[in-house]
Motif scaffolding. Structure first.
Motif, short mmCIF file in Angstrom:
data_model
loop_
_atom_site.label_atom_id
_atom_site.label_comp_id
_atom_site.label_asym_id
_atom_site.label_seq_id
_atom_site.Cartn_x
_atom_site.Cartn_y
_atom_site.Cartn_z
N ALA A 60 5.74 7.57 9.97
CA ALA A 60 5.96 6.17 9.22
C ALA A 60 4.92 5.04 9.76
O ALA A 60 4.72 4.15 9.05
N THR A 61 4.80 5.20 11.23
CA THR A 61 3.65 4.27 11.73
C THR A 61 2.19 4.60 11.72
O THR A 61 1.51 3.91 12.35
N ASP A 62 1.98 5.92 11.31
CA ASP A 62 0.41 6.28 11.35
C ASP A 62 -0.32 5.48 10.09
O ASP A 62 -0.31 6.14 9.13
N ARG A 63 -0.83 4.35 10.36
CA ARG A 63 -1.70 4.04 9.28
C ARG A 63 -2.80 4.73 8.73
O ARG A 63 -2.66 4.66 7.40
N GLY A 64 -3.39 5.83 9.43
CA GLY A 64 -4.37 6.45 8.80
C GLY A 64 -3.90 7.56 7.90
O GLY A 64 -4.49 7.64 6.78
N PHE A 65 -2.47 8.35 8.16
CA PHE A 65 -1.99 8.79 7.26
C PHE A 65 -1.39 8.29 6.07
O PHE A 65 -1.50 8.80 5.05
N LYS A 67 -2.74 5.49 4.69
CA LYS A 67 -3.83 5.32 3.81
C LYS A 67 -4.26 6.64 3.13
O LYS A 67 -4.58 6.55 1.80
N ALA A 68 -4.09 7.84 3.79
CA ALA A 68 -4.87 9.03 3.29
C ALA A 68 -3.66 9.58 2.19
O ALA A 68 -4.46 9.79 1.17
N ARG A 69 -2.56 9.36 2.39
CA ARG A 69 -1.58 9.65 1.54
C ARG A 69 -1.76 8.80 0.19
O ARG A 69 -1.60 9.44 -0.84
N ARG A 70 -1.93 7.40 0.38
CA ARG A 70 -1.96 6.57 -0.84
C ARG A 70 -3.27 6.95 -1.51
O ARG A 70 -3.19 7.15 -2.93
N SER A 71 -4.27 7.24 -0.78
CA SER A 71 -5.58 7.77 -1.62
C SER A 71 -5.50 9.06 -2.30
O SER A 71 -5.64 9.38 -3.17
N HIS A 72 -4.85 10.20 -1.81
CA HIS A 72 -4.35 11.35 -2.34
C HIS A 72 -3.47 11.01 -3.72
O HIS A 72 -3.69 11.67 -4.46
N GLN A 73 -2.54 10.25 -3.50
CA GLN A 73 -1.65 9.87 -4.61
C GLN A 73 -2.50 9.45 -5.82
O GLN A 73 -2.14 9.73 -6.96
#
Length: 79
Positions: A60-65, A67-73
Protein backbone atom coordinates in the motif's frame (compact mmCIF):
# COMPACT_ATOMS: atom_id res chain seq x y z
CA UNK A 1 7.67 4.22 22.62
CA UNK A 2 7.25 5.14 18.99
CA UNK A 3 4.05 4.32 17.13
CA UNK A 4 4.29 1.04 15.23
CA UNK A 5 3.23 0.88 11.59
CA UNK A 6 0.83 -2.00 12.21
CA UNK A 7 -2.38 -1.79 14.16
CA UNK A 8 -4.67 -4.53 15.42
CA UNK A 9 -4.67 -7.67 13.26
CA UNK A 10 -7.94 -8.41 11.45
CA UNK A 11 -9.06 -12.02 11.62
CA UNK A 12 -10.18 -13.03 8.12
CA UNK A 13 -10.60 -16.37 6.40
CA UNK A 14 -7.06 -17.27 5.34
CA UNK A 15 -5.63 -18.81 2.20
CA UNK A 16 -3.09 -21.45 3.17
CA UNK A 17 0.47 -20.93 1.96
CA UNK A 18 3.91 -22.02 3.07
CA UNK A 19 6.76 -19.57 3.54
CA UNK A 20 10.27 -20.38 4.69
CA UNK A 21 11.73 -17.60 6.85
CA UNK A 22 15.29 -17.06 7.96
CA UNK A 23 15.67 -17.55 11.71
CA UNK A 24 16.66 -13.89 12.17
CA UNK A 25 13.45 -12.72 10.51
CA UNK A 26 11.38 -15.05 12.68
CA UNK A 27 13.05 -13.64 15.80
CA UNK A 28 12.23 -10.13 14.55
CA UNK A 29 8.60 -11.14 14.01
CA UNK A 30 8.41 -12.49 17.56
CA UNK A 31 9.92 -9.26 18.93
CA UNK A 32 7.56 -7.14 16.80
CA UNK A 33 4.57 -9.21 17.98
CA UNK A 34 5.60 -8.57 21.59
CA UNK A 35 5.93 -4.82 20.96
CA UNK A 36 2.60 -4.71 19.10
CA UNK A 37 0.87 -6.61 21.89
CA UNK A 38 2.16 -4.09 24.44
CA UNK A 39 1.09 -1.15 22.26
CA UNK A 40 -2.38 -2.40 21.29
CA UNK A 41 -3.22 -4.56 24.29
CA UNK A 42 -4.04 -7.35 21.83
CA UNK A 43 -1.93 -10.46 22.42
CA UNK A 44 -0.52 -12.08 19.29
CA UNK A 45 -0.09 -15.80 19.77
CA UNK A 46 1.22 -16.47 16.26
CA UNK A 47 3.89 -13.96 15.17
CA UNK A 48 3.58 -15.26 11.59
CA UNK A 49 0.14 -13.61 11.50
CA UNK A 50 2.05 -10.32 11.19
CA UNK A 51 3.32 -11.27 7.73
CA UNK A 52 0.04 -10.48 5.92
CA UNK A 53 -0.55 -7.01 7.40
CA UNK A 54 3.12 -6.18 6.93
CA UNK A 55 2.97 -7.17 3.27
CA UNK A 56 -0.31 -5.27 2.81
CA UNK A 57 1.24 -2.18 4.39
CA UNK A 58 4.36 -2.52 2.28
CA UNK A 59 2.37 -2.83 -0.95
CA UNK A 60 0.00 0.00 0.00
CA UNK A 61 2.89 2.40 0.63
CA UNK A 62 5.15 1.40 -2.28
CA UNK A 63 4.89 4.33 -4.69
CA UNK A 64 6.73 2.52 -7.48
CA UNK A 65 4.29 -0.37 -7.31
CA UNK A 66 1.28 1.98 -7.26
CA UNK A 67 2.62 3.80 -10.31
CA UNK A 68 3.30 0.54 -12.16
CA UNK A 69 -0.18 -0.75 -11.27
CA UNK A 70 -1.85 2.45 -12.53
CA UNK A 71 0.24 2.33 -15.70
CA UNK A 72 -0.67 -1.32 -16.31
CA UNK A 73 -4.37 -0.69 -15.67
CA UNK A 74 -4.48 2.27 -18.03
CA UNK A 75 -2.67 0.28 -20.73
CA UNK A 76 -5.03 -2.72 -20.43
CA UNK A 77 -8.02 -2.76 -22.78
CA UNK A 78 -11.31 -2.46 -20.93
CA UNK A 79 -13.82 -5.27 -21.19
Amino acid sequence: MSKLKLGPIVDEKPVKTTVELPATLHRDLVAYADALARETGQPITEPTKLIVPMLERFIATDRGFAKARRSHQSASPEA
